[in-house]
Design an enzyme around this catalytic site. Sequence first.
Site, PDB file in Angstrom:
ATOM      1  CE  LYS A  80      -4.394   1.597   1.737  1.00 12.19           C
ATOM      2  NZ  LYS A  80      -5.569   1.231   2.509  1.00 12.19           N
ATOM      3  NE  ARG A  83      -2.415  -0.386  -3.902  1.00 12.54           N
ATOM      4  CZ  ARG A  83      -3.365   0.075  -3.086  1.00 12.54           C
ATOM      5  NH1 ARG A  83      -4.073   1.109  -3.427  1.00 12.54           N
ATOM      6  NH2 ARG A  83      -3.602  -0.532  -1.923  1.00 12.54           N
ATOM      7  CD  GLU A 166     -10.783  -0.038   7.195  1.00 12.86           C
ATOM      8  OE1 GLU A 166     -10.753   0.585   6.136  1.00 12.86           O
ATOM      9  OE2 GLU A 166     -10.571  -1.262   7.267  1.00 12.86           O
ATOM     10  CB  ALA A 178     -17.920  -8.439   1.970  1.00 13.91           C
TER      11      ALA A 178
HETATM   12  P1  0O2 Z   1      -8.104  -5.849   3.625  1.00 17.70           P
HETATM   13  O1  0O2 Z   1      -7.287  -7.051   3.434  1.00 17.70           O
HETATM   14  O2  0O2 Z   1      -9.547  -6.175   3.971  1.00 17.70           O
HETATM   15  O3  0O2 Z   1      -7.508  -4.828   4.538  1.00 17.70           O
HETATM   16  P2  0O2 Z   1      -7.954   3.855   1.628  1.00 17.70           P
HETATM   17  O4  0O2 Z   1      -7.472   3.094   2.838  1.00 17.70           O
HETATM   18  O5  0O2 Z   1      -9.074   4.818   1.940  1.00 17.70           O
HETATM   19  O6  0O2 Z   1      -6.883   4.441   0.835  1.00 17.70           O
HETATM   20  P3  0O2 Z   1      -9.877   2.437   0.118  1.00 17.70           P
HETATM   21  O7  0O2 Z   1      -9.840   1.142  -0.648  1.00 17.70           O
HETATM   22  O8  0O2 Z   1     -10.399   3.621  -0.606  1.00 17.70           O
HETATM   23  O9  0O2 Z   1      -8.468   2.699   0.703  1.00 17.70           O
HETATM   24  O10 0O2 Z   1     -10.736   2.264   1.437  1.00 17.70           O
HETATM   25  P4  0O2 Z   1     -12.189   1.702   1.607  1.00 17.70           P
HETATM   26  O11 0O2 Z   1     -13.050   1.926   0.409  1.00 17.70           O
HETATM   27  O12 0O2 Z   1     -12.659   2.292   2.896  1.00 17.70           O
HETATM   28  O13 0O2 Z   1     -11.967   0.116   1.724  1.00 17.70           O
HETATM   29  C1  0O2 Z   1     -11.114  -0.430   2.658  1.00 17.70           C
HETATM   30  C2  0O2 Z   1     -11.487  -1.869   3.006  1.00 17.70           C
HETATM   31  O14 0O2 Z   1     -12.896  -2.098   2.850  1.00 17.70           O
HETATM   32  C3  0O2 Z   1     -10.850  -2.918   2.117  1.00 17.70           C
HETATM   33  O15 0O2 Z   1      -9.595  -3.215   2.623  1.00 17.70           O
HETATM   34  C4  0O2 Z   1     -11.811  -4.101   2.283  1.00 17.70           C
HETATM   35  O16 0O2 Z   1     -11.632  -4.757   3.527  1.00 17.70           O
HETATM   36  C5  0O2 Z   1     -13.142  -3.394   2.322  1.00 17.70           C
HETATM   37  N1  0O2 Z   1     -13.698  -3.217   0.962  1.00 17.70           N
HETATM   38  C6  0O2 Z   1     -13.810  -2.047   0.283  1.00 17.70           C
HETATM   39  N2  0O2 Z   1     -14.380  -2.245  -0.915  1.00 17.70           N
HETATM   40  C7  0O2 Z   1     -14.640  -3.570  -1.017  1.00 17.70           C
HETATM   41  C8  0O2 Z   1     -15.238  -4.389  -2.035  1.00 17.70           C
HETATM   42  O17 0O2 Z   1     -15.637  -3.935  -3.098  1.00 17.70           O
HETATM   43  N3  0O2 Z   1     -15.338  -5.728  -1.758  1.00 17.70           N
HETATM   44  C9  0O2 Z   1     -14.908  -6.284  -0.592  1.00 17.70           C
HETATM   45  N4  0O2 Z   1     -15.053  -7.599  -0.424  1.00 17.70           N
HETATM   46  N5  0O2 Z   1     -14.315  -5.531   0.384  1.00 17.70           N
HETATM   47  C10 0O2 Z   1     -14.203  -4.199   0.178  1.00 17.70           C
HETATM   48  P5  0O2 Z   1      -8.419  -3.773   1.700  1.00 17.70           P
HETATM   49  O18 0O2 Z   1      -7.220  -2.950   1.972  1.00 17.70           O
HETATM   50  O19 0O2 Z   1      -8.873  -3.881   0.272  1.00 17.70           O
HETATM   51  O20 0O2 Z   1      -8.156  -5.224   2.170  1.00 17.70           O
END
Ligand code: 0O2
Length: 226
Positions: A80, A83, A166, A178
């Site tokens: 992250k 990226r 979070e 999800a």
């Molecule tokens: P992991 O392994 O679960 O931690 P940001 O941190 O704001 O820069 P982003 O992606 O804009 O990043 O944040 P957002 O939208 O709040 O989403 C963060 C987390 O929400 C993701 O963490 C997922 O856990 C969940 N999430 C968001 N969108 C989706 C989706 O479309 N499908 C699913 N299944 N989960 C989602 P990570 O980092 O992706 O992964």
Amino acid sequence: MENKDNLAAQLDRLLQTTSAQRLREEFARLQGLMSCYRCAILEVETKFRVLNEQFSLQHERNPIESIKSRLKSMESIQEKLQRKGYPLNVESIQENLKDVAGIRVICSFIDDIYMLADCLVHQDDITLLEEKDYIKRPKENGYRSLHLIVEIPIFLQQEKKSMKVEVQLRTIAMEFWANLEHRLRYKKNLEPEVAQKTSRELQECAQVSAMLDEKMQSIRDIIEGD
Ligand code: 0O2
């Protein structure tokens, strides 16, 4: 000549021990930071458990079905930061990442999600930094959940630290969806047509699961006489 060699060898040894020492210090600081995130998870998790306990006494049911927590892996942290173009060091993790500590609260009903979120953010040691309501405004793929980024103090032996956590709040149906969608995202070897069809079907499932949540909520309202 012998003196010069000795000096070079000594310098080399010194350099090696200095960088090894630096590495050790950086590693210890990283471990310290991750331990602080673990403490922050414990604090926030306890707050939800207390709310669950109090609510269940008053209403004879638990608003929380389960709580899951996770510390972001080092690989995900590195991915992250890279990226997003941030440096790879301990300060950068703390400044630039909001989801190193993550808690997921799974509820039976949508109302409970908003009630719990409201109770949490109104506690006087909690600062709400960010809110994303993917329940009122689902993502295009159908993803629904309420996301909060909160800051909470943790009290260590000598100091007090503010840590970001979070919080994802969702219903059982949202969690079910999800988890399946997450698995699909990491399934790399699907034919493009199959992947497209499956995404469409998942979108339909998201609508059905949203309807299920609404219906379950209205039946519960009738039972509880709201
Ligand atoms: P992991 O392994 O679960 O931690 P940001 O941190 O704001 O820069 P982003 O992606 O804009 O990043 O944040 P957002 O939208 O709040 O989403 C963060 C987390 O929400 C993701 O963490 C997922 O856990 C969940 N999430 C968001 N969108 C989706 C989706 O479309 N499908 C699913 N299944 N989960 C989602 P990570 O980092 O992706 O992964």
